[in-house]
Design a protein around this motif. Structure first.
Motif, short mmCIF file in Angstrom:
data_model
loop_
_atom_site.label_atom_id
_atom_site.label_comp_id
_atom_site.label_asym_id
_atom_site.label_seq_id
_atom_site.Cartn_x
_atom_site.Cartn_y
_atom_site.Cartn_z
N LEU A 168 -96.44 7.97 25.01
CA LEU A 168 -95.41 7.09 25.56
C LEU A 168 -96.01 5.80 26.10
N ASN A 169 -97.17 5.90 26.75
CA ASN A 169 -97.83 4.70 27.26
C ASN A 169 -98.26 3.78 26.12
N SER A 170 -98.66 4.34 24.99
CA SER A 170 -99.02 3.51 23.84
C SER A 170 -97.82 2.73 23.33
N GLN A 171 -96.65 3.39 23.27
CA GLN A 171 -95.44 2.69 22.85
C GLN A 171 -95.08 1.58 23.83
N LEU A 172 -95.19 1.88 25.12
CA LEU A 172 -94.91 0.85 26.13
C LEU A 172 -95.86 -0.33 25.98
N PHE A 173 -97.15 -0.03 25.75
CA PHE A 173 -98.12 -1.10 25.60
C PHE A 173 -97.79 -1.99 24.40
N LEU A 174 -97.33 -1.39 23.29
CA LEU A 174 -96.97 -2.17 22.11
C LEU A 174 -95.80 -3.09 22.40
N LEU A 175 -94.77 -2.56 23.10
CA LEU A 175 -93.62 -3.39 23.46
C LEU A 175 -94.03 -4.54 24.38
N ILE A 176 -94.88 -4.24 25.35
CA ILE A 176 -95.31 -5.28 26.29
C ILE A 176 -96.11 -6.36 25.57
N MET A 177 -96.96 -5.98 24.63
CA MET A 177 -97.74 -6.97 23.90
C MET A 177 -96.85 -7.86 23.04
N GLN A 178 -95.79 -7.29 22.44
CA GLN A 178 -94.85 -8.10 21.67
C GLN A 178 -94.14 -9.11 22.58
N ALA A 179 -93.69 -8.63 23.76
CA ALA A 179 -93.03 -9.54 24.70
C ALA A 179 -93.99 -10.61 25.19
N LEU A 180 -95.26 -10.23 25.38
CA LEU A 180 -96.25 -11.19 25.84
C LEU A 180 -96.47 -12.30 24.83
N VAL A 181 -96.55 -11.96 23.55
CA VAL A 181 -96.77 -12.98 22.52
C VAL A 181 -95.60 -13.97 22.49
N ILE A 182 -94.38 -13.43 22.55
CA ILE A 182 -93.20 -14.32 22.54
C ILE A 182 -93.20 -15.21 23.77
N GLY A 183 -93.52 -14.63 24.96
CA GLY A 183 -93.55 -15.43 26.19
C GLY A 183 -94.61 -16.51 26.13
N LEU A 184 -95.76 -16.21 25.54
CA LEU A 184 -96.82 -17.21 25.45
C LEU A 184 -96.41 -18.36 24.55
N LEU A 185 -95.74 -18.07 23.44
CA LEU A 185 -95.29 -19.15 22.56
C LEU A 185 -94.29 -20.06 23.26
N ILE A 186 -93.34 -19.46 24.00
CA ILE A 186 -92.35 -20.27 24.73
C ILE A 186 -93.04 -21.11 25.79
N SER A 187 -94.00 -20.54 26.52
CA SER A 187 -94.67 -21.29 27.59
C SER A 187 -95.48 -22.46 27.04
N VAL A 188 -96.09 -22.28 25.86
CA VAL A 188 -96.84 -23.38 25.26
C VAL A 188 -95.92 -24.55 24.92
N LEU A 189 -94.76 -24.26 24.32
CA LEU A 189 -93.80 -25.33 23.98
C LEU A 189 -93.32 -26.05 25.23
N LEU A 190 -92.95 -25.29 26.27
CA LEU A 190 -92.47 -25.92 27.50
C LEU A 190 -93.55 -26.76 28.17
N SER A 191 -94.79 -26.27 28.16
CA SER A 191 -95.86 -27.01 28.83
C SER A 191 -96.11 -28.35 28.15
#
Length: 596
Positions: A168-191
Motif C-alpha cells: 500500500l505504501n508503494s502505491q501511495l508513493f507512486l501517486l505522490i510522485m505523479q502529483a509532485l511532477v505535475i506540481g513542479l511543472l505548474i510551479s516552473v511556469l508560474l515562476s
C-alpha cells in the motif's frame, strides 16, 4: 531562478511531508489493527481461547500438536492468511521452532523483543505476561503468548511480515510522485511569469546598492510603482540618505576619540548611542583578552556588567561603577555618557584589580571554608571527649572505645582537610612544581585500576578496563596524574551502590590522550554539575562525610590537570550514573617534548 527554486522546494517539501504523513499513518493503522485483533482474540485470563490452549498444552500425548490444531481452527479470527501472517508454536524456554502454518525460515533471524519477553515470562512462570510491544520501525509485527499446562510450556507466536503495508505504501508513493511532477511543472511556469515582472526593478535596486556600497550617495532611484517593489525602492532611497549622514557623524566622533584615547595607559573603550564600537585602545585590548573589532557591541563586552541604556541616562558629572570578570581577571569599570543620547555614546574606562580581589577572596574563602569544615569534627571531638570525662568509670568499656574511635576518625578527617588545603595552597601559589617525564599513559591507567580493584570487589562492583590497541607515550607528572585518576575512579567506586558497574575507557586523538570513567551510581543532579569542581562543594554532604570525603579531591584534580594544560569535565551520560572525562596533551604542558 531563485523564485523558481523556492517554488520547486515548496512543492517538493509539501509533497514530502504529505507522503511521510500518509506512510506513517498507514503503517500505524495496520500496526494498531494487528495488535487490537490479537488483543481481542487472546483477551485476558478468563478468555476461553487461552484456556483451550492451556488445556491442549497439558495433553499427555502430543501437546504441541493439540496447540497447533486449536490455532489452525482459529486461523480466521487470528487473521492468518498463510502468506503474510502465520502462526508458530515454539518451545517455551528456548524459543525453538516446533510447528507452524509456514516454514521455519519465515521466522526472523534473531528473536524479537516480544518473543524474549514471552520466554522470560515462561521462566518466571507468569502466564499473564504477553509480548505485544509494537515497533513501527521493524519490518514485521509479532505477538508472543506464553502457554503453560501440565508441566509443558509453549509460546504461541503470531508473525505478520508487513507485506500488505509495504504494498500500500508503494502505491501511495507512486501517486505522490505523479502529483509532485505535475506540481513542479505548474510551479516552473508560474515562476517564469512572475520573474518577468520582478527582475527589472530588482536589477535597478541592485545597481543602486552597488553604488551606495562604493560610497556614492548621489542620485536616487526612480520609484516607478506603488506595489511592494516600489515601497522597497523608496525605503532604499531613505536608507541611503540616513546611511550617508550616519557615516559622517560616526567618522567625526571617531576622529575625536582616537586622538583622546590613543596614548592612555588605562583601558578605554567608546561606543556610540546605539552601542556600536567606536574606539578601543591597546590597553583595553590586552585587558579584555579578545580581539575587539568593529563587530563588537557594548552588550557583548559589558552588557552583563551594567545596562547600556542606564549609562546613557546618567547626567554629567555622574558616572557608574561596576566589575567584569574576564578569563579569571577582575576589571573595575567606570562608565559615563558623553554628549546626548542621540548623538553621543558611552565611554568605559577599565582598571585591572585582579590581584587585589584575588588576595581578598582567597583570604575570605579560606577562613569561611576552614571554619565550616572544621567546625563539625571539632564539635564531635569535644562532645565525645566531654562525655568520656563526665561519665568517668561509669561508661562501659565498649562504649568508651566506640567514642574514642569516633574521636580518632574525626581527627583523621581534620588532618585530611588540612593536607588537602596545603596541597591546594601550593598549587595556587605555584610552589608545587611538576616533575615532568615521558611515560606510557596506558600503564598509569592500569596501575590505578589495579589499585582500586580490591575496594571495588569488596563493594560487589564490576570494575572493567579494556585497553585500546595502542596509546602514545605522554609527557607529564606521572604521580600527580595518577592522583587525578585515583580520585576519579575512587569516587565512582565510593558513590556507586554495591553491585554497580564501573567502566574505564581510554584512547587518543591528534596530539591528545583521553580517559573516561563511566559508572551507574547515584549520579550528579543537573543543578550541581556546574559546581562539582568547586572547593568544599558536595552534592550529598551527609553521604560525602560518611565516606570520609573532604570536598577538595576534585578541586585538586582539576588544578593538577590545568597545570598540565589538559581538561577535566563531566561528559554527557545516558541513564543513571556519571561519566568523567580526562584529556591531556601528549607533549605535556606547553607541548614540551622531552628527550628519552
Amino acid at each position: 531562478m531563485k523564485l523558481t527554486l523556492i517554488l520547486l522546494l515548496l512543492i517538493t517539501s509539501l509533497m514530502a511531508v504529505v507522503g511521510a504523513f500518509l506512510t506513517v499513518s498507514v503503517s500505524s493503522f495496520f500496526i494498531n489493527s494487528f495488535y487490537q485483533q490479537m488483543s481481542n482474540v487472546f483477551g485476558g485470563e478468563n478468555n476461553s481461547f487461552v484456556f483451550d490452549l492451556r488445556g491442549a498444552a497439558a495433553d499427555p500425548e502430543d501437546p504441541a500438536g493439540r496447540v497447533a490444531e486449536i490455532l489452525e481452527a482459529r486461523a480466521g479470527s487470528l487473521g492468518v492468511d498463510y502468506r503474510t501472517r502465520n502462526y508458530f508454536v515454539l518451545d517455551g524456554e528456548t524459543g525453538a521452532y516446533i510447528s507452524s502454518s509456514a516454514n521455519e525460515s519465515a521466522l526472523p533471524r534473531e528473536q524479537s523483543a516480544n518473543l524474549l519477553a514471552a520466554r522470560n515470562a515462561v521462566i518466571r512462570g507468569d502466564e499473564t505476561a504477553v509480548g505485544d510491544e509494537s515497533d513501527i520501525t521493524a519490518d514485521f509485527m509479532d505477538v508472543a503468548v506464553p502457554v503453560m499446562g501440565g508441566g509443558n510450556a509453549f509460546i504461541v507466536y503470531i508473525l505478520d511480515s508487513k507485506d500488505t503495508v509495504s504494498g500500500l505504501n508503494s502505491q501511495l508513493f507512486l501517486l505522490i510522485m505523479q502529483a509532485l511532477v505535475i506540481g513542479l511543472l505548474i510551479s516552473v511556469l508560474l515562476s517564469f511569469l512572475l520573474s518577468k515582472t520582478m527582475v527589472g526593478p530588482i536589477e535597478k535596486l541592485t545597481a543602486g546598492a552597488e553604488r551606495v556600497a562604493a560610497g556614492n550617495f548621489d542620485g536616487e532611484l526612480l520609484v516607478e510603482s506603488t506595489d511592494e517593489i516600489g515601497v522597497l525602492t523608496g525605503t532604499f532611497n531613505e536608507m541611503a540618505d540616513i546611511l550617508q549622514s550616519t557615516l559622517a557623524a560616526v567618522e567625526n566622533e571617531r576622529n575625536k576619540l582616537d586622538t583622546l584615547f590613543l596614548h592612555m595607559t588605562d583601558g578605554v573603550v567608546a561606543f556610540d548611542h546605539r552601542g556600536c564600537l567606536i574606539h578601543c585602545n591597546p590597553a583595553a585590548n590586552a585587558m579584555l583578552r579578545q580581539p575587539v573589532d568593529g563587530s563588537c557591541t557594548y552588550d557583548r563586552l559589558f552588557g552583563p556588567a551594567y545596562p547600556f541604556q542606564e549609562v546613557l541616562t546618567l547626567q554629567k558629572p555622574d558616572h557608574a561603577e561596576s566589575e567584569l570578570l574576564v578569563d579569571g581577571s577582575t576589571l573595575e569599570l567606570y562608565l559615563a555618557p558623553f554628549s546626548g543620547q542621540d548623538s553621543g555614546g558611552v565611554l568605559v574606562v577599565l582598571h585591572d584589580v585582579t590581584e587585589q580581589h584575588r588576595n581578598e577572596e582567597r583570604r575570605k574563602e579560606f577562613v569561611a571554608n576552614v571554619s565550616h569544615e572544621l567546625r563539625t569534627p571539632l564539635t564531635n571531638v569535644r562532645s565525645y571527649a566531654e562525655t568520656l570525662r563526665e561519665a568517668g568509670h561509669d561508661i562501659p568499656l565498649d562504649t568508651a572505645n566506640s567514642f574514642l574511635d569516633i574521636i580518632i576518625n574525626e581527627t583523621d578527617r581534620m588532618t585530611h582537610i588540612v593536607q588537602d588545603l596545603l596541597t591546594l595552597s601550593r598549587l595556587d601559589a605555584g610552589d608545587a612544581e611538576l616533575v615532568l617525564s615521558r611515560f606510557p599513559f596506558e600503564d598509569a591507567i592500569e596501575s590505578v585500576v589495579r589499585a582500586n580493584a580490591l575496594n571495588a570487589k569488596q563493594r560487589g562492583h564490576e570494575l572493567t578496563y579494556v585497553p585500546p590497541e595502542s596509546l602514545p607515550l605522554i609527557v607529564g607528572d606521572r604521580s600527580r596524574l595518577e592522583q587525578v585518576m585515583m580520585n576519579i575512579i575512587g569516587n565512582s567506586v565510593k558513590y556507586t551502590p554495591d553491585g554497580g558497574h564501573i567502566r574505564v575507557t581510554a584512547g587518543s586523538t591528534e596530539g591528545m590522550v583521553w580517559m573516561e570513567v563511566c559508572d551507574d551510581g547515584i549520579g550528579i543532579p543537573e543543578k550541581d554539575r556546574a559546581h562539582i569542581f568547586d572547593r568544599f562543594y558536595r552534592v550529598d554532604k551527609a553521604r560525602s562525610r560518611e565516606s570520609g570525603g573532604t570536598g577538595l579531591g576534585l578541586s585538586i584534580a582539576l588544578e593538577i590537570v590545568q597545570r598540565h594544560q589538559g581538561q577535566l569535565a563531566l561528559a554527557p551520560h545516558q541513564g543513571p550514573g556519571t561519566t568523567v572525562r580526562l584529556e591531556l596533551p601528549v607533549g605535556g604542558p606547553d607541548a614540551k617534548i622531552l628527550s628519552d
